[in-house]
Scaffold this active site. Structure first.
Site, PDB file in Angstrom:
ATOM      1  N   HIS A 234      49.085 100.931 -17.594  1.00 12.45           N
ATOM      2  CA  HIS A 234      47.672 100.753 -17.283  1.00 12.45           C
ATOM      3  C   HIS A 234      46.850 101.971 -17.691  1.00 12.45           C
ATOM      4  O   HIS A 234      45.718 101.840 -18.166  1.00 12.45           O
ATOM      5  CB  HIS A 234      47.512 100.499 -15.785  1.00 12.45           C
ATOM      6  CG  HIS A 234      46.113 100.213 -15.355  1.00 12.45           C
ATOM      7  ND1 HIS A 234      45.592  98.939 -15.318  1.00 12.45           N
ATOM      8  CD2 HIS A 234      45.103 101.038 -14.953  1.00 12.45           C
ATOM      9  CE1 HIS A 234      44.340  98.982 -14.910  1.00 12.45           C
ATOM     10  NE2 HIS A 234      44.021 100.239 -14.674  1.00 12.45           N
ATOM     11  N   HIS A 311      41.053  93.128 -13.909  1.00  9.81           N
ATOM     12  CA  HIS A 311      41.551  93.365 -12.549  1.00  9.81           C
ATOM     13  C   HIS A 311      42.371  92.144 -12.141  1.00  9.81           C
ATOM     14  O   HIS A 311      42.050  91.439 -11.193  1.00  9.81           O
ATOM     15  CB  HIS A 311      40.396  93.617 -11.582  1.00  9.81           C
ATOM     16  CG  HIS A 311      40.653  94.778 -10.672  1.00  9.81           C
ATOM     17  ND1 HIS A 311      40.409  94.759  -9.320  1.00  9.81           N
ATOM     18  CD2 HIS A 311      41.149  96.016 -10.925  1.00  9.81           C
ATOM     19  CE1 HIS A 311      40.736  95.918  -8.785  1.00  9.81           C
ATOM     20  NE2 HIS A 311      41.180  96.703  -9.728  1.00  9.81           N
TER      21      HIS A 311
END
Length: 980
Positions: A234, A311
């Protein structure tokens, strides 16, 4: 201390819209036995008796908690009418913005000092559902599980809940933890990575082990967590930066089984996406791929920036909080761009499984996609609306493979003076100032969790990774940052970044990469007691920014924050040591070399292989009823109206929105893009658009990427944008790329981004990836998302008043098709309706596409077109229907005049092919000749004319009438599927 319970009820039955909405959702679920729902708010108040007397509680309830016009309150609890009661409360430690606001207001009302961590009067909130009807206890529990609560963050009760005392975090007693790693075998390293939620592979764990062997010590837990956050997919984007051996077409095994030489790619993203932007070297691209958001010039004085984030994982576990903090995090990215930007618009794109998925087809541990969609939309709605930022553009895609991994893309655009467009860097001696919300356990392991595949048990295992945002805190944070930037004596800080994935570990670690930093973790303001030093360091609690303040400006910064009621704390110093040093109560709990932290992650060579899939065209007979076919296409959820979502968003706030998400006389036609003026005293406007052709990834990920770029560009041009001022953003969501096939598809998509950006002259300025979107069901089945590349576009129009909309304007105007329709039905919605995929994917011919975009742009710029719409999902037929019902007009169309390629002159191809680079323009007859002179180098044809009678009539290529449908009926089919 006493605990009081206050129930706030609707005053009249007709004044319970929330109850009516819940009843509708229950009906949609097919649950029987409930004929009415009453929803009440519950407030639990705890405080010392000398402050929180019964009289004080009445005053609080009357003056703060209840709207006297529409609500009434009860102290204690009121017995519901016949039926069942379900009460839902947030679990201890979960962020509760309503409770926070109530605590602050109560302190003011009762004239008490206020401390957010230890308020004199503490508040907890809940929701009470009174379900009237004939429900068994088991049925009530089933409704609570499926609809009324999310047990990852909430507790459910079936009687009124009033605790004797509020649960509180126990005081944390310091204990330094070391993790023995130096002597672990490989299997033990792998086990530690998984059980510790580090999600590092074996090579990375070996690198960590070797570092600490050289240090002649074992790591502390804080050090190990810091490395895991910093090295997560990430945060560091290891796959896109890796060295890749790419086997494609003529490469790979020959007939004898010997591998031919592969193509070697050093750093995939730099060699494709970054490279295109560098080679274009456009002066208006002011800051690219080096800040929280990409920045381009708006005019000579101001710049605009944009960032799009995903998200996904938090939204799969807790859709409301995940989506809300997704948009909240993206807004913070913009706030932290340059020396601080003001957000002026947002976009959202969602990918869900079909909302009508049977309950039995939803894997264990997965929230039903309809419920996920409803709560995701609510999260984005509430956060954006409460911050006063309009949500102006987006899209929604549906595919059954998103069942375990719904995708939530949130984008935000901001404006800032050009003089503040470049990111500052922390310097040795600068103070580390934490500004905004307090730190809690929410969001712990969010960055590492987002970097791995998930399974049925992850909702419970990673409930701590869920974040709940507080938009009001972020609005106050935004306001104080802009004041600090614009301070009369110059900015009060030198550098700024958001405290997102990885929390303080990532924010301070990144800002201090070149200097080193010393941090006192015990100084961080906490939401509650009990957090360890490691939890403080990696928490991803929301609404926090980290600033580097010069020593002589720090006091002024802290004073400004205090004056604006925004918490700010000096946590330490960027010290020039080249080390990251962590203290807790004067104990050293971590010391890492910054170079190792940021450059020590091993970058192994990865294998990628792309072989085109073996596909065939289906043997479909032409439609017997083209009207039925068009109605069916318009009713597909991906094509159907998104008004249910759009009308929940405020797209007018700030007053700069020119072209809205819905356009036409009745504001109900689907706009191609949004046009927003970020500064009301200037004519310049921005265009925000998206493009995504995810269905094509099953056929060819290269063409999937090019089609997405082509669509985003068309959308910008349709509203009056210019190809000379379009910048792009990429968001890759992919299955795990340790499978060479998936990595090969990613390589092809990245190569397409390079080719498209160079051909169109549209630089990429920012991007983000999420490369582990797989769900492992309890049965062992692996559900992988389709290859998903979202392209977002931001453009600039010199004068926003020149913007165009897509709704048909006036009878007698001519409808002109621009671009070539080919027999390219592979991946089309027409095929999907008949259960087919096909083989012939739409191909973007780059030189031809560029010429088409330029020609259409010139026609619009010269004022010859009064409406423009791009042909994409559903083809020309859907494009025409949308233009007509948006404008309340009809049209007579002749398919014989559609410009088409070889073997494409068939009705179903001309109607439903989704070939790229095509537009439909509405042109007044007197302007046709001038328009055609500008279109002379591209294929185009006059399809027919707009009519007063609102019917769409279409003649076959063989001259027979194949469709005569009332436009209102087409609109009804389009609106119905998501008319929730």
């Amino acid at each position: 201390m006493p605990v009081f319970r206050v129930e706030v009820h609707p005053r009249h039955g007709a004044d319970d819209p929330i109850g009516q909405a819940v009843l509708q959702e229950i009906t949609q679920l097919g649950a029987a036995g409930v004929h009415a729902v009453r929803v009440s708010r519950v407030f639990l108040l705890e405080g010392p008796a000398n402050v929180l007397s019964e009289a004080a509680v009445h005053r609080v309830a009357r003056e703060l908690l209840t709207d006297p016009v529409s609500e009434r309150y009860v102290l204690g609890h009121e017995a519901p009418a016949a039926g069942r009661m379900v009460e839902v409360h947030l679990k201890p430690g979960v962020m509760d913005p309503v409770a926070d606001s109530a605590q602050a207001a109560i302190a003011d009302l009762l004239d008490q000092p206020y401390d957010a961590a230890a308020p004199v009067v503490a508040v907890r909130t809940g929701r009470r559902y009174a379900l009237a009807g004939h429900l068994t206890a088991e049925s009530a529990k089933n409704l609570a599980r499926r609809l009324l609560a999310n047990e990852s963050i909430e507790s459910v009760y079936y009687e009124p809940y009033t605790p004797a005392a509020f649960p509180r975090g126990a005081r944390y007693d310091f204990h330094l933890i070391h993790v023995p790693i130096r002597n672990l075998a490989d299997d033990q390293l792998a086990a530690l990575s998984r059980t510790g939620h580090l999600f590092l592979d074996l090579a990375e764990m070996r690198a960590v082990q070797q570092y600490f062997r050289q240090q002649e010590r074992d790591p502390t837990d804080a050090e190990l967590e810091t490395i895991a956050q910093t090295w997560s997919e990430h945060c560091v984007h290891k796959t896109l930066k890796a060295r890749i051996e790419f086997f494609q077409d003529g490469h790979g095994p020959d007939a004898a089984g010997t591998d031919r030489a592969p193509q070697i790619i050093d750093n995939l993203v730099k060699s494709t996406i970054f490279r295109a932007t560098q080679e274009l070297a456009l002066p208006w691209a002011l800051s690219v791929f080096k800040d929280n958001a990409g920045v381009i010039a708006l005019d000579d004085d101001y710049a605009v920036c944009m960032k799009v984030e995903t998200h996904n994982r938090p939204s799969a576990i807790e859709p409301y909080g995940g989506a809300a903090t997704g948009i909240g995090g993206c807004i913070r990215d913009v706030i932290g761009t340059g020396a601080g930007a003001r957000p002026f618009a947002s976009t959202d794109v969602f990918c869900f499984a079909p909302p009508d998925t049977p309950e039995n087809d939803v894997p264990a541990g997965v929230i039903h996609p309809r419920r996920t969609a409803q709560r995701v939309v609510a999260g984005v709605r509430d956060y954006g609306n409460r911050m006063g930022i309009p949500t102006v553009n987006g899209a929604v895609f549906f595919d059954k493979r998103y069942i375990g991994n719904p995708l939530v893309f949130c984008g935000t655009a901001g404006v800032l003076p050009i003089k503040f467009a470049q990111k500052g860097a922390a310097q040795a001696g600068d103070r580390i100032v934490l500004v905004g919300g307090r730190t809690g356990r929410d969001g712990i392991h969010g960055a590492t969790f987002s970097s791995a595949a998930v399974g049925a048990g992850h909702a419970q295992e990673f409930s701590h990774a869920v974040q709940i945002g507080n938009a009001i805190t972020e609005k106050k944070l935004l306001d104080v940052i802009l004041q600090a930037r614009d301070h009369a004596d110059g900015p009060l800080f030198r550098a700024i970044t958001d405290c997102g994935a990885g929390g303080l570990s990532s924010a301070i670690g990144e800002m201090g990469e070149q200097t080193g930093a010393t941090v006192a973790l015990d100084k961080a303001p906490l939401k509650y007691d009990g957090l360890s030093y490691s939890e403080i360091w990696i928490s991803e609690a929301q609404e926090r920014m980290v600033l580097a303040a010069p020593p002589d400006r720090c006091a002024a910064l802290l004073a400004l924050c205090a004056a604006e009621d925004v918490e700010a704390t000096d946590l330490g110093v960027f010290d020039g040591s080249g080390l990251l040093t962590l203290y807790y109560q004067e104990h050293c709990v971590g010391k890492l070399n910054m170079h190792f932290l940021h450059h020590g992650v091993p970058m192994p060579t990865r294998a990628a292989r792309y072989t085109p899939p073996a596909l065939e065209e289906p043997l479909l007979t032409p439609p017997q009823n083209f009207g039925e076919e068009l109605h069916g296409l318009l009713a597909l959820p991906t094509i159907a109206s998104k008004h249910w979502i759009i009308r929940q968003y405020d797209h007018e706030v700030q007053g700069g929105t020119i072209v809205r998400p819905l356009v036409g006389p009745r504001h109900d036609g689907p706009s191609d893009a949004a046009v927003v003026r970020p500064l009301l005293d200037r004519a310049a406007a921005t265009v925000l658009a998206v493009g995504g052709q995810f269905r094509f990834g099953d056929l060819d990920p290269y063409q999937m990427a090019l089609n997405g770029m082509d669509e985003a560009i068309r959308n910008v041009i349709c509203v009056g944008g210019t190809l000379d001022r379009i910048a792009l953003l990429d968001n890759f969501c992919w299955p795990k790329c340790d499978d060479p096939r998936h990595l090969g598809a990613l390589v092809r998509a990245c190569q397409a981004c390079y080719d498209g950006a160079k051909a169109f002259g549209t630089p990429f300025i920012s991007g983000k990836d999420s490369l582990s979107n797989e769900f492992i069901a309890a049965s062992g089945q692996v559900i992988r998302i389709p290859y998903t590349l979202l392209i977002s576009a931001i453009g600039v129009i010199g004068n926003g008043r020149n913007a165009l909309t897509m709704d048909a304007k006036a009878p007698g105007n001519l409808l002109v098709a621009v671009g070539i329709t080919r027999r390219e039905l592979g991946g089309s919605h027409y095929y999907a309706r008949h259960g087919a995929l096909g083989a012939r994917v739409p191909v973007v011919d780059l030189p031809q596409a560029l010429a088409t975009h330029r020609a259409v742009e010139s026609v619009i710029r010269e004022g010859h077109a009064v409406a423009a719409h791009d042909a994409s999902e559903g083809g020309l037929a859907v494009c025409l229907a949308e233009m007509l019902f948006a404008g309340g007009r009809g049209a007579n169309i002749n398919l014989a005049d559609v410009p088409c390629g070889e073997n494409a002159a068939a009705d179903e191809v001309l109607m439903f092919s989704e070939s790229a680079s095509r537009y439909v323009l509405e042109i007044p007859p007197q302007r046709l000749d001038a328009a055609r002179r500008l279109l002379k180098n591209v294929r185009h044809g006059v399809l027919g004319a707009v009519t007063e009678r609102p019917h769409l009539k279409v003649k076959s290529v063989s001259a027979g009438l194949i469709l005569d449908e009332p436009v209102d009926a087409l609109k009804k089919s389009w609106r119905a599927p998501l008319d929730w």
